[in-house]
Design a protein around this motif. Sequence first.
Motif, PDB file in Angstrom:
ATOM      1  N   LEU A 151      -7.553   2.000   5.657  1.00  0.00           N
ATOM      2  CA  LEU A 151      -6.709   0.951   5.096  1.00  0.00           C
ATOM      3  C   LEU A 151      -6.892   0.904   3.591  1.00  0.00           C
ATOM      4  O   LEU A 151      -8.023   0.876   3.097  1.00  0.00           O
ATOM      5  CB  LEU A 151      -7.094  -0.406   5.702  1.00  0.00           C
TER       6      LEU A 151
ATOM      7  N   PRO B  50      -3.134  -5.745   2.243  1.00  0.00           N
ATOM      8  CA  PRO B  50      -3.153  -4.371   2.749  1.00  0.00           C
ATOM      9  C   PRO B  50      -1.877  -3.659   2.293  1.00  0.00           C
ATOM     10  O   PRO B  50      -0.785  -4.216   2.434  1.00  0.00           O
ATOM     11  CB  PRO B  50      -3.150  -4.549   4.275  1.00  0.00           C
TER      12      PRO B  50
ATOM     13  N   LEU C  87      -1.718   1.764   5.794  1.00  0.00           N
ATOM     14  CA  LEU C  87      -2.604   1.968   6.933  1.00  0.00           C
ATOM     15  C   LEU C  87      -2.359   3.344   7.529  1.00  0.00           C
ATOM     16  O   LEU C  87      -1.231   3.683   7.879  1.00  0.00           O
ATOM     17  CB  LEU C  87      -2.354   0.899   8.004  1.00  0.00           C
TER      18      LEU C  87
END
Length: 259
Positions: free
Chosen positions: A203, A213, A216
């Motif tokens: 991540l 974030p 991913l």
Amino acid sequence: MTGFLSSGRARRAALPVAICAGLATMLTACGEDPDAGTNGVGKLSATEIKRKAQTAADGTDAVRLSGSLVSQGQTYKLNMRLKESGGIGSVTTKNSTFQLLRIEDALFLKADADFWDHAGGHSEESAEPDDTDTEVAGKLQDKYVKVPEDDPSYKQLSGFTDMKTLLDGLLTLHGKLDKGARDKIGGVRTIKISGSEGDGGTLDVSLEGTPYPLQLVRAGGAGTLTLADWGQDFPLEAPAKGQTVDYGSRLPGAEGAEG
């Protein structure tokens, strides 16, 4: 002669000064703080960074999710804008591309004729759609079809538009967390954290502003997803009446909508 000697002495005296100045510059560069000008999460442990990223994601009300997702042997390419009240965007499978629009509990599906041909199902003897399939596909193509809530495909299709469900399921790293290198995603500086030395997923968390974030890489080659436009609201409007078709209580070949 005197002037020449004085000039030489001056140059010899300047040399060590220049060397010292160069060394000082190098030492200063070597001692630069890589987190200078960032939000500071790069100084935290991997576990703390993950917690910060999860808190940031939980605290926002909109996001754009794009990239590839592998689930139950199927590969999906997503480009979805999501928020608590619904979502809008496209999903591409091996066989077709379809658009989804959800406003609260109302879910609409729009696809081309190929999608409905595949959704209708074919006989074992032929991969070609029959006349009934073709007729249905012609009526439904490029129209918004409201998906009945009790239709078998409703739960799966609406899952692509559910921000909380998607983020809770996707923002997961498996195994022991480790902090990795710094990188850039979309021009934004990030810090990488990973599970099981990368085998449990990786991540990228923003080092600028809120530690959202940003990318991913899922464990086991299950896809790579980019997360952007955090907190940027967008309109959700029901399609016009002339753009919709009410197919009734159940879509044709609903279980085939998985692609």
